[in-house]
Design an enzyme around this catalytic site. Structure first.
Site, PDB file in Angstrom:
ATOM      1  N   PHE A  12       0.821  -1.213   0.000  1.00  0.00           N
ATOM      2  CA  PHE A  12       0.000   0.000   0.000  1.00  0.00           C
ATOM      3  C   PHE A  12       0.853   1.261   0.000  1.00  0.00           C
ATOM      4  CE2 PHE A  12      -2.716   2.865   2.824  1.00  0.00           C
ATOM      5  CZ  PHE A  12      -3.452   3.364   1.767  1.00  0.00           C
ATOM      6  N   GLN A  36       4.375  -9.897  -6.589  1.00  0.00           N
ATOM      7  CA  GLN A  36       4.562  -9.053  -7.761  1.00  0.00           C
ATOM      8  C   GLN A  36       3.825  -7.730  -7.605  1.00  0.00           C
ATOM      9  OE1 GLN A  36       6.457  -9.982 -10.308  1.00  0.00           O
ATOM     10  NE2 GLN A  36       6.073  -8.322 -11.736  1.00  0.00           N
ATOM     11  N   SER A  37       4.458  -6.651  -8.010  1.00  0.00           N
ATOM     12  CA  SER A  37       3.793  -5.349  -8.032  1.00  0.00           C
ATOM     13  C   SER A  37       2.839  -5.298  -9.217  1.00  0.00           C
ATOM     14  CB  SER A  37       4.822  -4.220  -8.145  1.00  0.00           C
ATOM     15  OG  SER A  37       4.176  -2.988  -8.385  1.00  0.00           O
ATOM     16  N   ASP A  48      12.320 -12.086  -0.631  1.00  0.00           N
ATOM     17  CA  ASP A  48      11.720 -12.130   0.707  1.00  0.00           C
ATOM     18  C   ASP A  48      12.798 -11.748   1.711  1.00  0.00           C
ATOM     19  OD1 ASP A  48      10.745 -13.044   3.255  1.00  0.00           O
ATOM     20  OD2 ASP A  48       9.376 -14.419   2.228  1.00  0.00           O
ATOM     21  N   TYR A 133       4.166  -7.484  17.222  1.00  0.00           N
ATOM     22  CA  TYR A 133       4.458  -6.540  16.139  1.00  0.00           C
ATOM     23  C   TYR A 133       5.261  -5.357  16.664  1.00  0.00           C
ATOM     24  CZ  TYR A 133       3.536  -2.830  12.720  1.00  0.00           C
ATOM     25  OH  TYR A 133       3.658  -1.792  11.829  1.00  0.00           O
ATOM     26  N   LYS A 137       9.302  -4.639  15.913  1.00  0.00           N
ATOM     27  CA  LYS A 137       9.677  -3.406  15.222  1.00  0.00           C
ATOM     28  C   LYS A 137      10.707  -2.621  16.042  1.00  0.00           C
ATOM     29  CE  LYS A 137       7.430  -2.713  11.273  1.00  0.00           C
ATOM     30  NZ  LYS A 137       8.074  -2.295  10.013  1.00  0.00           N
ATOM     31  N   GLY A 184     -24.479   2.342   7.407  1.00  0.00           N
ATOM     32  CA  GLY A 184     -25.575   2.729   8.284  1.00  0.00           C
ATOM     33  C   GLY A 184     -25.753   1.799   9.462  1.00  0.00           C
ATOM     34  N   LYS A 185     -24.833   0.822   9.624  1.00  0.00           N
ATOM     35  CA  LYS A 185     -24.938  -0.160  10.699  1.00  0.00           C
ATOM     36  C   LYS A 185     -23.866   0.033  11.771  1.00  0.00           C
ATOM     37  CE  LYS A 185     -26.720  -3.570   7.415  1.00  0.00           C
ATOM     38  NZ  LYS A 185     -26.492  -4.895   6.776  1.00  0.00           N
ATOM     39  N   VAL A 201      -1.810   8.102   3.419  1.00  0.00           N
ATOM     40  CA  VAL A 201      -0.748   7.368   2.734  1.00  0.00           C
ATOM     41  C   VAL A 201       0.107   8.264   1.842  1.00  0.00           C
ATOM     42  CG1 VAL A 201      -2.308   6.674   0.863  1.00  0.00           C
ATOM     43  CG2 VAL A 201      -0.236   5.327   1.342  1.00  0.00           C
TER      44      VAL A 201
END
Length: 331
Positions: A12, A36-37, A48, A133, A137, A184-185, A201
């Site tokens: 993203f 893959q992009s 990786d 996480y 980090k 609406g919920k 972003v």
């Protein structure tokens, strides 16, 4: 011409960042990712961060490495993946940086290293991560700091700790919230007075691009777009954008919301299924997560004001038709 290696560049933030960097004719951009992009397949090399040989074969004689790759969801299994990707990946990247004499590394960390911190936590806040996480980090940051300390007069390390990042095409927590409001919920858990820092972003990508010009040293920044909204104010604003009543019709006490989340956790443990509701997500939703940042001291100006960013995202996702376009799944 400088070569910039964007590890995790198919994701993203990476896709937005690569779009910006490609506009600079003085830069040669390469994406290293395990997937893959779709946006820039011609720039993609498969690699990786867990596997040093893959990275070594993929990274050119780069001028700078930007590492966006991370294991970050709340429900990752096995838990060892957090260490393998976030810490092991950092070690592999630093080793390869040494081999090819890279002098600049930009690492995207997270405000999760502060855990459920006090309001207005800045870059000097207490480190108390509440999950693997955040822990991994933080440990990865130490790996990069050690790399920089080996040649401090020549090496530049930039650590960017974004708060929750949102924007068009993202399918993370902010999108899920916006979708509930649009449906609406939506049910407000708690009193809605808790405040949330957010980051758009495009602004995060712009700051990473801007940071490539920093001088040797260690540069650490939280990244937040201001102002901070209360949950009540955010819901009202989104309803107004959608032409809906601003009234929040349904509210649950936190204790009941937490009990419902815990029930889903129990079912998930028994069945092995994953659910969008969990006790930790309820707790995160109801907690204050307000941060301060020293970004202003660098002279950086975000290209998109936060109010406009929310409007762009709501319009793109719930008013316009973009159903055939790529989306990104994250927390």
């Amino acid at each position: 011409m400088q070569t910039i290696s964007v590890i995790g560049g198919s994701g993203f933030i990476g896709t937005r960042l690569v779009r910006r960097l490609k506009n600079n004719e003085q830069l040669n951009i390469e994406i290293i990712d395990k997937v893959q992009s779709k946006a820039y397949p011609d720039l993609n090399k498969l690699g990786d961060v867990r596997f040093a040989e893959q990275l070594r074969a993929s990274i050119s004689n780069s001028s700078a490495i930007i590492n966006l790759a991370a294991e970050h969801r709340d429900d990752v299994r096995p838990l060892s993946l957090y260490d393998e990707v976030n810490i092991g990946g950092a070690k592999n990247i630093c080793n390869i940086a040494n081999e090819i004499s890279v002098q600049t590394i930009v690492f995207t960390s997270t405000v999760a290293i502060y855990g459920f911190s006090q309001n207005d936590t800045n870059e000097y806040g207490k480190i108390i991560p509440f999950n693997d996480y955040g822990r991994t980090k933080w440990e990865a940051e130490q790996v990069y700091k050690q790399w920089q300390a080996e040649d401090p007069q020549n090496r530049t390390l930039v650590i960017v700790r974004p708060t929750v990042v949102f924007g068009e095409r993202n399918r993370g927590n902010v999108f899920n919230l916006l979708r509930q409001i649009a449906s609406g919920k939506f049910v407000m858990v708690g009193d809605g007075l808790n405040r949330k820092s957010m980051a758009y972003v495009e602004n995060v990508a712009a700051f990473i691009e801007y940071s490539l010009n920093f001088k040797p040293g260690v540069h650490i920044f939280n990244y937040i777009d201001k102002p901070d909204f209360t949950m009540n104010a955010l819901v009202v604003h989104v309803n107004n954008l959608l032409g809906r009543s601003s009234e929040i019709k349904f509210r649950l006490p936190f204790s009941l919301g937490w009990l419902i989340g815990s029930s889903f956790d129990l079912v998930a443990k028994i069945t092995g299924r994953k659910f969008p509701i969990s006790a930790i997500r309820v707790k995160k939703f109801c907690a204050n997560s307000v941060y301060e940042s020293a970004v202003d001291s660098t002279g950086f100006t975000p290209p998109v004001p936060l109010m406009e960013a929310i409007e762009k995202t709501v319009r793109f996702e719930f008013i316009e038709d973009h159903k055939d376009e790529q989306v990104f799944y994250s927390e």
